[in-house]
Design a protein around this motif. Sequence first.
Motif, PDB file in Angstrom:
ATOM      1  N   PHE A 221       0.879  -0.828  -0.178  1.00 60.32           N
ATOM      2  CA  PHE A 221       0.292  -0.120   0.453  1.00 60.32           C
ATOM      3  C   PHE A 221       1.032   1.198  -0.236  1.00 60.32           C
ATOM      4  O   PHE A 221       2.248   1.509   0.528  1.00 60.32           O
ATOM      5  N   GLY A 222       0.685   2.664  -0.079  1.00 60.93           N
ATOM      6  CA  GLY A 222       0.617   3.743  -0.081  1.00 60.93           C
ATOM      7  C   GLY A 222       0.734   4.011  -1.151  1.00 60.93           C
ATOM      8  O   GLY A 222       0.588   3.741  -2.555  1.00 60.93           O
ATOM      9  N   GLU A 223       1.378   5.327  -1.623  1.00 64.62           N
ATOM     10  CA  GLU A 223       1.552   5.758  -3.086  1.00 64.62           C
ATOM     11  C   GLU A 223       2.509   5.433  -4.096  1.00 64.62           C
ATOM     12  O   GLU A 223       1.400   4.902  -5.502  1.00 64.62           O
ATOM     13  N   THR A 224       3.426   4.928  -3.687  1.00 63.44           N
ATOM     14  CA  THR A 224       4.114   4.224  -4.790  1.00 63.44           C
ATOM     15  C   THR A 224       4.845   2.507  -4.269  1.00 63.44           C
ATOM     16  O   THR A 224       5.661   1.537  -4.796  1.00 63.44           O
ATOM     17  N   ALA A 278      -8.042   7.776   0.429  1.00 60.38           N
ATOM     18  CA  ALA A 278      -7.837   8.931   2.218  1.00 60.38           C
ATOM     19  C   ALA A 278      -6.675   8.760   2.697  1.00 60.38           C
ATOM     20  O   ALA A 278      -6.769   8.472   3.962  1.00 60.38           O
ATOM     21  N   GLU A 279      -5.858   7.643   2.036  1.00 59.41           N
ATOM     22  CA  GLU A 279      -4.358   7.701   2.846  1.00 59.41           C
ATOM     23  C   GLU A 279      -4.376   6.965   3.933  1.00 59.41           C
ATOM     24  O   GLU A 279      -4.008   7.326   5.005  1.00 59.41           O
ATOM     25  N   ARG A 280      -5.539   5.606   4.608  1.00 57.77           N
ATOM     26  CA  ARG A 280      -6.322   5.218   5.334  1.00 57.77           C
ATOM     27  C   ARG A 280      -5.578   3.780   5.511  1.00 57.77           C
ATOM     28  O   ARG A 280      -6.351   2.735   4.489  1.00 57.77           O
ATOM     29  N   LEU A 281      -5.390   2.963   6.190  1.00 49.04           N
ATOM     30  CA  LEU A 281      -5.454   1.419   6.539  1.00 49.04           C
ATOM     31  C   LEU A 281      -6.276   0.875   7.521  1.00 49.04           C
ATOM     32  O   LEU A 281      -6.704   1.541   8.693  1.00 49.04           O
ATOM     33  N   TRP A 282      -6.882  -0.239   7.120  1.00 52.27           N
ATOM     34  CA  TRP A 282      -7.554  -0.865   7.820  1.00 52.27           C
ATOM     35  C   TRP A 282      -7.282  -2.011   7.762  1.00 52.27           C
ATOM     36  O   TRP A 282      -7.177  -2.514   7.238  1.00 52.27           O
ATOM     37  N   LEU A 283      -7.264  -2.828   9.528  1.00 55.77           N
ATOM     38  CA  LEU A 283      -7.308  -4.329   9.768  1.00 55.77           C
ATOM     39  C   LEU A 283      -8.956  -4.859  10.120  1.00 55.77           C
ATOM     40  O   LEU A 283      -8.757  -4.172  11.063  1.00 55.77           O
ATOM     41  N   THR A 298      -3.044   3.321  13.238  1.00 53.38           N
ATOM     42  CA  THR A 298      -1.947   4.241  12.916  1.00 53.38           C
ATOM     43  C   THR A 298      -1.105   3.857  12.674  1.00 53.38           C
ATOM     44  O   THR A 298       0.203   3.071  14.073  1.00 53.38           O
ATOM     45  N   TYR A 299       0.134   4.082  12.394  1.00 54.86           N
ATOM     46  CA  TYR A 299       1.238   3.541  11.612  1.00 54.86           C
ATOM     47  C   TYR A 299       2.493   3.973  11.894  1.00 54.86           C
ATOM     48  O   TYR A 299       3.732   4.337  11.876  1.00 54.86           O
ATOM     49  N   THR A 300       2.139   5.407  12.185  1.00 52.00           N
ATOM     50  CA  THR A 300       3.576   6.716  12.432  1.00 52.00           C
ATOM     51  C   THR A 300       3.436   7.537  13.409  1.00 52.00           C
ATOM     52  O   THR A 300       1.224   7.710  14.214  1.00 52.00           O
ATOM     53  N   GLY A 301       4.098   7.700  13.920  1.00 51.18           N
ATOM     54  CA  GLY A 301       4.369   8.510  14.931  1.00 51.18           C
ATOM     55  C   GLY A 301       4.192   7.415  16.633  1.00 51.18           C
ATOM     56  O   GLY A 301       4.394   5.986  16.196  1.00 51.18           O
TER      57      GLY A 301
END
Length: 385
Positions: A221-224, A278-283, A298-301
Amino acid sequence: MEAMDLDVEAKPQPQDPNSFKRFGLKTSIPTNFGDDYVFQIVPKDDWTAMAVSLSTNAVKLYSPVTGQYYGECKGHSATINQISFADPSSPHVLHSCSSDGTIRLWDTRTFQQVSSFHSGSSEEIFSFSFGGSSNNLLAAGCNSQILLWDWRNDKQVACLEDSHVEDVTQVHFIPDHQSKLLSASVDGLLCIFDTDGEINEDDHLESVLNVGTSIGKVGFFGETYQKLWCLTHIETLSIWDWKDATETNFQDARSLASNSWTLGDVDYFVDCHYSREAERLWLIGGANTGTLGYFPVTYTGTRAIGSPEAILEGGHTGVVRSVLPMSNMPGPQGQSIFGWTGGEDGHLCCWLSDGSLDTINRSWSSSELVLRSPKIRKSKRHSPY
């Protein structure tokens, strides 16, 4: 498909109307009246059909909009481990791999097998992926080996047998990096290979990431597509940047998810879902009783698994094996189809929304449309893996 009676049941309002979104069950389709269950649901590129692999070693095809049954593909003699409409240039061709040591290609217009690849030596095939710089390679995880063919001439071009010491559960050519191949294994390792040129492990194994426990499922996932999520057989989650090998670890994913809702323990995880918009990840996690939740990650910060932003309940009575999201697909009465789920109760469930995934955080309760079979079917419980 057998005749069914339609019941309408009002679903009670959640205690906190702003906490999550509930979805109405549009329809429930029994795949057979026996002890079979659903492994995986995958869509055709144009969404005119979806394929469903079953524990009967067959694949059935349905309409994702109406649930109409089209037909089935039969030929495997052991468990089907993966299915995919993998070749956009041949959108009607379905691919499947099995513990019978074959990858088979099916024409979904006639439901007939049109080609096959064999691993040899009765090796089980757990996963496959098409890719390569020229889009000519077919990779497969066969026991502890990775086999590669040039699918244009059916020639095997490589056998990578030293990188893993246990079963290879996943192989994926990385989106937007088609020469890069990732493998995942029960040995807890993620390996990344460059498949350009003459492929061998000495020169083409680029990096190894150690998850530390048996790996069940991975996705990019992610933009790239530089990010990688990884679910393990002991229900942990880790998020990786596969280029710089950094990791965010959720070894306590089950307890974090369980503590974020009031519906009991989260017993297992089915999949992850990423929204590029949305640049969001769901489990996606579930209870053994059949209820599912979409838990934001939430995987950053500060790492966190938040309260579920969608609840799917009332459809299944056992472990759910597969989720097929379908945001923005038109449904009845102006509603949109949120997706399909399949489980160990042998049912396919279609879920309705009042909008698309873009409105997932708005609370909504619907009536529940339950299609009840006139027959009584036996249920059989299995572990999620």
